[in-house]
Scaffold this motif. Structure first.
Motif, mmCIF file in Angstrom:
data_model
loop_
_atom_site.group_PDB
_atom_site.id
_atom_site.type_symbol
_atom_site.label_atom_id
_atom_site.label_comp_id
_atom_site.label_asym_id
_atom_site.label_seq_id
_atom_site.Cartn_x
_atom_site.Cartn_y
_atom_site.Cartn_z
ATOM 1 N N SER A 1 35.985 10.535 41.916
ATOM 2 C CA SER A 1 34.895 11.423 42.341
ATOM 3 C C SER A 1 33.749 11.392 41.345
ATOM 4 O O SER A 1 32.580 11.273 41.731
ATOM 5 N N ALA A 2 34.097 11.477 40.073
ATOM 6 C CA ALA A 2 33.062 11.508 39.039
ATOM 7 C C ALA A 2 32.262 10.211 39.038
ATOM 8 O O ALA A 2 31.034 10.228 38.908
ATOM 9 N N ALA A 3 32.973 9.079 39.224
ATOM 10 C CA ALA A 3 32.276 7.783 39.216
ATOM 11 C C ALA A 3 31.280 7.699 40.370
ATOM 12 O O ALA A 3 30.156 7.221 40.201
ATOM 13 N N ILE A 4 31.702 8.171 41.562
ATOM 14 C CA ILE A 4 30.792 8.116 42.718
ATOM 15 C C ILE A 4 29.568 8.999 42.475
ATOM 16 O O ILE A 4 28.425 8.594 42.695
ATOM 17 N N ILE A 5 29.838 10.221 41.998
ATOM 18 C CA ILE A 5 28.729 11.152 41.751
ATOM 19 C C ILE A 5 27.768 10.559 40.718
ATOM 20 O O ILE A 5 26.547 10.548 40.911
ATOM 21 N N LEU A 6 28.340 10.004 39.644
ATOM 22 C CA LEU A 6 27.509 9.445 38.578
ATOM 23 C C LEU A 6 26.677 8.266 39.090
ATOM 24 O O LEU A 6 25.464 8.187 38.863
ATOM 25 N N LEU A 7 27.349 7.369 39.830
ATOM 26 C CA LEU A 7 26.658 6.182 40.349
ATOM 27 C C LEU A 7 25.494 6.585 41.253
ATOM 28 O O LEU A 7 24.374 6.085 41.110
ATOM 29 N N PHE B 1 46.889 19.453 45.039
ATOM 30 C CA PHE B 1 45.917 20.372 44.437
ATOM 31 C C PHE B 1 44.738 19.604 43.846
ATOM 32 O O PHE B 1 43.573 19.915 44.118
ATOM 33 N N TRP B 2 45.054 18.572 43.069
ATOM 34 C CA TRP B 2 43.958 17.839 42.421
ATOM 35 C C TRP B 2 43.171 16.984 43.404
ATOM 36 O O TRP B 2 41.988 16.729 43.202
ATOM 37 N N LEU B 3 43.829 16.575 44.501
ATOM 38 C CA LEU B 3 43.098 15.882 45.565
ATOM 39 C C LEU B 3 42.088 16.836 46.187
ATOM 40 O O LEU B 3 40.913 16.480 46.375
ATOM 41 N N VAL B 4 42.539 18.062 46.497
ATOM 42 C CA VAL B 4 41.628 19.045 47.083
ATOM 43 C C VAL B 4 40.470 19.309 46.128
ATOM 44 O O VAL B 4 39.305 19.343 46.541
ATOM 45 N N VAL B 5 40.777 19.439 44.846
ATOM 46 C CA VAL B 5 39.718 19.721 43.871
ATOM 47 C C VAL B 5 38.718 18.566 43.814
ATOM 48 O O VAL B 5 37.512 18.754 43.983
ATOM 49 N N SER B 6 39.228 17.342 43.585
ATOM 50 C CA SER B 6 38.300 16.217 43.380
ATOM 51 C C SER B 6 37.586 15.840 44.677
ATOM 52 O O SER B 6 36.371 15.632 44.687
ATOM 53 N N PHE B 7 38.347 15.788 45.783
ATOM 54 C CA PHE B 7 37.725 15.399 47.059
ATOM 55 C C PHE B 7 36.754 16.479 47.522
ATOM 56 O O PHE B 7 35.648 16.183 47.974
ATOM 57 N N GLY B 8 37.171 17.736 47.366
ATOM 58 C CA GLY B 8 36.301 18.840 47.778
ATOM 59 C C GLY B 8 35.014 18.861 46.981
ATOM 60 O O GLY B 8 33.917 19.006 47.532
ATOM 61 N N LEU B 9 35.144 18.667 45.674
ATOM 62 C CA LEU B 9 33.966 18.666 44.812
ATOM 63 C C LEU B 9 33.037 17.499 45.177
ATOM 64 O O LEU B 9 31.816 17.661 45.293
ATOM 65 N N LEU B 10 33.658 16.346 45.393
ATOM 66 C CA LEU B 10 32.873 15.164 45.769
ATOM 67 C C LEU B 10 32.130 15.428 47.077
ATOM 68 O O LEU B 10 30.937 15.136 47.195
ATOM 69 N N TYR B 11 32.856 16.019 48.048
ATOM 70 C CA TYR B 11 32.234 16.306 49.349
ATOM 71 C C TYR B 11 31.052 17.256 49.171
ATOM 72 O O TYR B 11 29.975 17.025 49.721
ATOM 73 N N LEU B 12 31.254 18.313 48.378
ATOM 74 C CA LEU B 12 30.175 19.292 48.182
ATOM 75 C C LEU B 12 28.955 18.649 47.545
ATOM 76 O O LEU B 12 27.835 18.811 48.029
ATOM 77 N N VAL B 13 29.181 17.920 46.453
ATOM 78 C CA VAL B 13 28.046 17.331 45.733
ATOM 79 C C VAL B 13 27.324 16.315 46.614
ATOM 80 O O VAL B 13 26.092 16.284 46.672
ATOM 81 N N LEU B 14 28.103 15.487 47.350
ATOM 82 C CA LEU B 14 27.476 14.466 48.199
ATOM 83 C C LEU B 14 26.709 15.111 49.348
ATOM 84 O O LEU B 14 25.559 14.765 49.609
ATOM 85 N N SER B 15 27.358 16.059 50.061
ATOM 86 C CA SER B 15 26.727 16.583 51.277
ATOM 87 C C SER B 15 25.558 17.508 50.953
ATOM 88 O O SER B 15 24.607 17.580 51.718
ATOM 89 N N ARG B 16 25.631 18.216 49.816
ATOM 90 C CA ARG B 16 24.568 19.180 49.504
ATOM 91 C C ARG B 16 23.406 18.538 48.766
ATOM 92 O O ARG B 16 22.270 18.968 48.875
ATOM 93 N N PHE B 17 23.726 17.503 47.973
ATOM 94 C CA PHE B 17 22.743 17.084 46.986
ATOM 95 C C PHE B 17 22.413 15.591 47.072
ATOM 96 O O PHE B 17 21.273 15.214 47.374
ATOM 97 N N LEU B 18 23.435 14.749 46.912
ATOM 98 C CA LEU B 18 23.138 13.316 46.735
ATOM 99 C C LEU B 18 22.799 12.608 48.043
ATOM 100 O O LEU B 18 21.854 11.823 48.086
ATOM 101 N N LEU B 19 23.552 12.873 49.102
ATOM 102 C CA LEU B 19 23.261 12.176 50.359
ATOM 103 C C LEU B 19 21.919 12.597 50.957
ATOM 104 O O LEU B 19 21.161 11.735 51.408
ATOM 105 N N PRO B 20 21.572 13.915 50.942
ATOM 106 C CA PRO B 20 20.222 14.265 51.411
ATOM 107 C C PRO B 20 19.134 13.573 50.596
ATOM 108 O O PRO B 20 18.119 13.143 51.146
ATOM 109 N N ARG B 21 19.363 13.457 49.284
ATOM 110 C CA ARG B 21 18.365 12.799 48.443
ATOM 111 C C ARG B 21 18.218 11.326 48.837
ATOM 112 O O ARG B 21 17.101 10.820 48.990
ATOM 113 N N LEU B 22 19.362 10.680 49.029
ATOM 114 C CA LEU B 22 19.333 9.262 49.420
ATOM 115 C C LEU B 22 18.666 9.108 50.788
ATOM 116 O O LEU B 22 17.825 8.220 50.997
#
Lengths: 250, 176
Positions: free
Chosen positions: A38-44, B29-50
């Motif tokens: 996750s961190a790598a994707i976000i960072l990239l 648990f850690w899948l939910v944490v990492s995947f959920g966080l990734l989903y939030l950051v991508l959908s709210r911030f990075l993908l709209p920017r891209l």
């Protein structure tokens, strides 16, 4: 011990055990590589889009290509209204691809070779499809089990098959990714182990070891292909399943 | 792998590691944490920017194409205007040339008429002078003939006839 090909899938705890009630949420090597992916994707993506260049550089091009790649994948399988799931499919594809690729590094842990991880992702897709399908179509979602143009006298039989295939989706969805990653890594480990054990028995062995060494190199290339392909397959199957939720009539 | 003896306990289960349920909870648990966080950051911030970057590029390209089309139209209009101006100028030049030619023709005609009239007048005057001279000469001829007659008659008969008689005789002779 080092030659045990399944040793690489062994969970190892990192740091102190974290116990929440009856749950053991201890941080492990598996957790580490999920967080790393996750961190790598976000960072990239953060670095590559930070310049917001009109004419993209190499990094930004890569980000844009993956964006268009996933968007096209959704459009071609689930239609333009499938784009509401774009962030989800992109996250899924990115996460699995990054986890697979990280797993290609020696001594790195492959989280997608853990059945519990792939099952969780497949079940997530499964329940999103059911949840959104019922939310959007109500009882019309049941049309997903009734293919059109089937003669009435074999319809019950076809519906039964459709129901079974629908329910078995998360199984095939998760096992496909899990088994591919698992088998590939075991194969690599076995052939690499041959190199070491053959080279250990003398001059003839050193010459003979070149064969499994060549195989290891070739398999490594193949595994990179599989790592990408399985992420792609997982994502495109997700799109096809989401298409059922969006357009339940066949 | 470092320090294999620290996880001897998990290996003691004797099951295939991916199917060992001991850390399923932790992995989920850690899948939910990492995947959920990734989903939030991508959908709210990075993908709209891209998406915005791609959108901006599409808009810019569309705008530039529009601008190019507009400039092309302008260039075409300018070319048409130029052609029209050229045609007008050509037509004007033609009329000016025709006017000038007509004016010159008229002037030439006028001049020619004037000169011809003058020549005619001079011709007329010359002719009348000739006629006068001729008449005068003819008149003198009778007179001379009369005086010559009287002189001849005087010589013949010793007596000069009167002028009237002489003239009468001349007239009769010239008529006869």
């Amino acid at each position: 011990m080092a030659k045990d090909p399944t040793h690489q899938f062994q969970i190892q705890t990192i740091g102190e055990p974290i116990l929440v009630g009856p749950l053991d949420l201890t941080f492990t090597n598996s957790s580490l590589f999920m967080v790393l992916a996750s961190a790598a994707i976000i960072l990239l993506l953060m670095v590559s889009t930070s310049r917001r260049a009109l004419v993209p550089g190499r990094m930004q091009s890569m980000a844009e290509i993956s964006y268009e790649f996933v968007a096209d994948m959704i459009r071609s399988t689930a239609g333009s209204d499938g784009l509401r799931f774009f962030p989800f499919v992109f996250t899924l594809f990115g996460f699995i691809l990054m986890a697979n690729m990280l797993g290609m590094f020696p001594y790195f842990f492959t989280t997608t070779a853990q059945i519990v991880v792939t099952s969780a992702l497949a079940l997530l897709v499964f329940f999103i499809v059911i949840g959104y399908g019922v939310f959007k179509n109500g009882f019309g979602f049941l049309r997903v089990f009734v293919p059109s143009g089937v003669p009435i006298y074999i319809l019950p039989f076809v519906v039964l098959i459709e129901v079974i295939s629908f329910i078995s989706r998360p199984v095939s969805h998760s096992v496909r990714l899990f088994a591919n990653m698992l088998a590939g890594h075991i194969l690599l480990k076995v052939f690499a182990g041959f190199v070491a054990s053959m080279a250990g028995i003398g001059l003839v062995g050193v010459l003979g070891a070149s064969l499994p060494l060549f195989m290891t190199v070739a398999l490594t290339a193949l595994e990179f292909l599989v790592a990408f392909l399985q992420a792609y397959v997982f994502a495109i199957l997700t799109c096809i399943y989401l298409n059922d939720a969006l357009h339940p009539g066949h | 792998m470092a320090a294999p003896e620290t996880h001897g306990a998990t290996e003691a289960h004797g099951v295939f590691p991916p199917f060992d349920p001991q850390y399923f909870g932790s992995q989920l648990f850690w899948l939910v944490v990492s995947f959920g966080l990734l989903y939030l950051v991508l959908s709210r911030f990075l993908l709209p920017r891209l998406g915005q970057i791609l959108e901006e590029r599409r808009d810019k390209i569309a705008d530039d194409l529009d601008e190019a089309g507009r400039l092309n139209e302008e260039a075409k209009a300018a070319a048409t205007a130029y052609e029209n101006a050229l045609a007008d100028a050509r037509a004007k030049a033609h009329t000016i040339a025709a006017d000038a030619k007509a004016k010159i023709d008229a002037e030439i005609a006028e001049e020619t008429g004037k000169v011809e009239a003058e020549m005619d007048a001079k011709h007329e005057e010359a002719e009348s002078r000739i006629r006068e001279a001729k008449a005068e000469a003819l008149a003198h001829v009778q007179e001379i003939a009369g005086s010559a007659t009287s002189a001849i008659v005087e010589k013949l008969i010793g007596k000069a006839p009167t002028d009237a008689e002489a003239q009468k005789a001349v007239k009769a002779a010239s008529r006869g």
